[in-house]
Scaffold this active site. Structure first.
Site, PDB file in Angstrom:
ATOM      1  N   CYS A   1       9.245   0.794  -1.131  1.00  0.00           N
ATOM      2  CA  CYS A   1       8.405   0.969  -2.321  1.00  0.00           C
ATOM      3  C   CYS A   1       6.956   0.599  -2.033  1.00  0.00           C
ATOM      4  O   CYS A   1       6.620  -0.588  -1.854  1.00  0.00           O
ATOM      5  CB  CYS A   1       8.966   0.108  -3.465  1.00  0.00           C
TER       6      CYS A   1
ATOM      7  N   CYS B   1       5.225  -1.722  -4.593  1.00  0.00           N
ATOM      8  CA  CYS B   1       5.734  -3.094  -4.474  1.00  0.00           C
ATOM      9  C   CYS B   1       4.909  -3.880  -3.453  1.00  0.00           C
ATOM     10  O   CYS B   1       4.638  -5.067  -3.643  1.00  0.00           O
ATOM     11  CB  CYS B   1       7.197  -3.090  -4.042  1.00  0.00           C
TER      12      CYS B   1
END
Length: 320
Positions: free
Chosen positions: A91, A94
């Site tokens: 991700c 993230c």
């Protein structure tokens, strides 16, 4: 339900009552009656957050798994607020947000804890927390989710999020053993908790009432008393309350009984929505009765629950 002959209890009624009482006792635990004391006691035995090296249990930034979630998130949240950072290696956003949160946690000096959860390695946690997308950030205080957001946000907004969270919960205080001990130990709660465990709501209500009579501002008993009173009303209403309310939509008393039953069995939004609908459709004394009952249920659930805030806004719109 048909009335029974004196001295001949209806087995079906007994079974329904036992089932409901058991579920209600569990709901009280979730609302931090028994669980509050137990989890706070475990948190007290642990070192204050920030005392351990980064990444280790008890630090201001910790990696959490399904095995450590109870100790590092639920138990710890009875000391300080815990911010969950749900992420995955693949991700990209993230990787932008996580370092910001880690830096803010270090700056916090133990006033809050950042608990990092790899959703790929811990799918059951992600499912239980109802993660729809990542990065997902969820704040836990005293065992309950109290705030959340999804997606990467600028550092300024992340700082505001944690600042407001800490201000609303602990005011920034770092827990110490002396502060925790008085909150954890209260032998007067034992009788009430024992009554809940055996499903005796009347005895639990009496025990909590005795504590409140002696100490009106008791941090556990006052809320627990309101909850048990709700659960007794839900028990008395029974499952038939829903059908009765649906058959008489203009009967406000029937709607409040149905809302009590829904809330007592865990359907918070269903209980709120039913009474909000009454407020929208009625006027005068009927509307005021529904409004007062809804506000009472807000107090049972607690303002820390985000569903209460949402329902309060809906109530304001319905009234004005």
């Amino acid at each position: 339900m048909q009335p029974t002959r004196p001295g001949r209890p209806d087995p079906r009624a007994q079974a329904q009552q036992a089932q409901l009482a058991a579920s209600l006792a569990g709901a009280v635990d979730l609302a931090a009656v028994k669980a509050r004391s137990e989890a706070a006691a475990r948190a007290q035995a642990a070192p204050p957050p920030g005392a351990a090296p980064a990444g280790a249990p008890g630090s201001a930034v910790v990696d959490v798994t399904e095995a450590t979630f109870q100790a590092e998130v639920l138990d710890r949240s009875f000391q300080v607020p815990v911010v969950l950072d749900l992420w995955a290696e693949w991700c990209g956003p993230c990787k932008q947000l996580s370092p910001v949160l880690e830096r803010l946690a270090a700056e916090g000096g133990g006033s809050w804890v950042l608990a990092k959860v790899d959703v790929d390695a811990n799918p059951a946690l992600a499912q239980g927390l109802r993660v729809q997308g990542i990065p997902a950030v969820k704040a836990v205080w005293q065992g309950q989710l109290v705030a959340e957001f999804t997606g990467a946000i600028p550092e300024e907004q992340a700082r505001q999020f944690v600042t407001e969270l800490v201000r609303a919960t602990t005011g920034g205080a770092v827990p110490g053993a002396a502060d925790q001990e008085a909150e954890v130990e209260d032998p007067r709660l034992d009788a009430a908790e024992a009554a809940l465990e055996r499903g005796d709501l009347a005895a639990a209500e009496a025990a909590y009432q005795a504590i409140v009579d002696a100490e009106p501002d008791h941090p556990v008993a006052e809320l627990a008393l309101r909850q048990v009173q709700l659960f007794r009303r839900a028990d008395e209403a029974g499952p038939d309350a829903l059908a009765q309310a649906d058959a008489a939509p203009d009967d406000v008393a029937a709607q409040t009984r149905a809302a009590d039953f829904l809330l007592g069995t865990g359907d918070v939004e269903g209980a709120f929505d039913r009474l909000l609908d009454v407020v929208r459709r009625t006027a005068g004394e009927d509307r005021d009765q529904a409004r007062k009952h809804l506000v009472e249920l807000f107090g049972v659930v607690g303002d820390a629950d985000p569903r209460v805030g949402a329902a309060r806004r809906q109530l304001t719109l319905a009234l004005y």
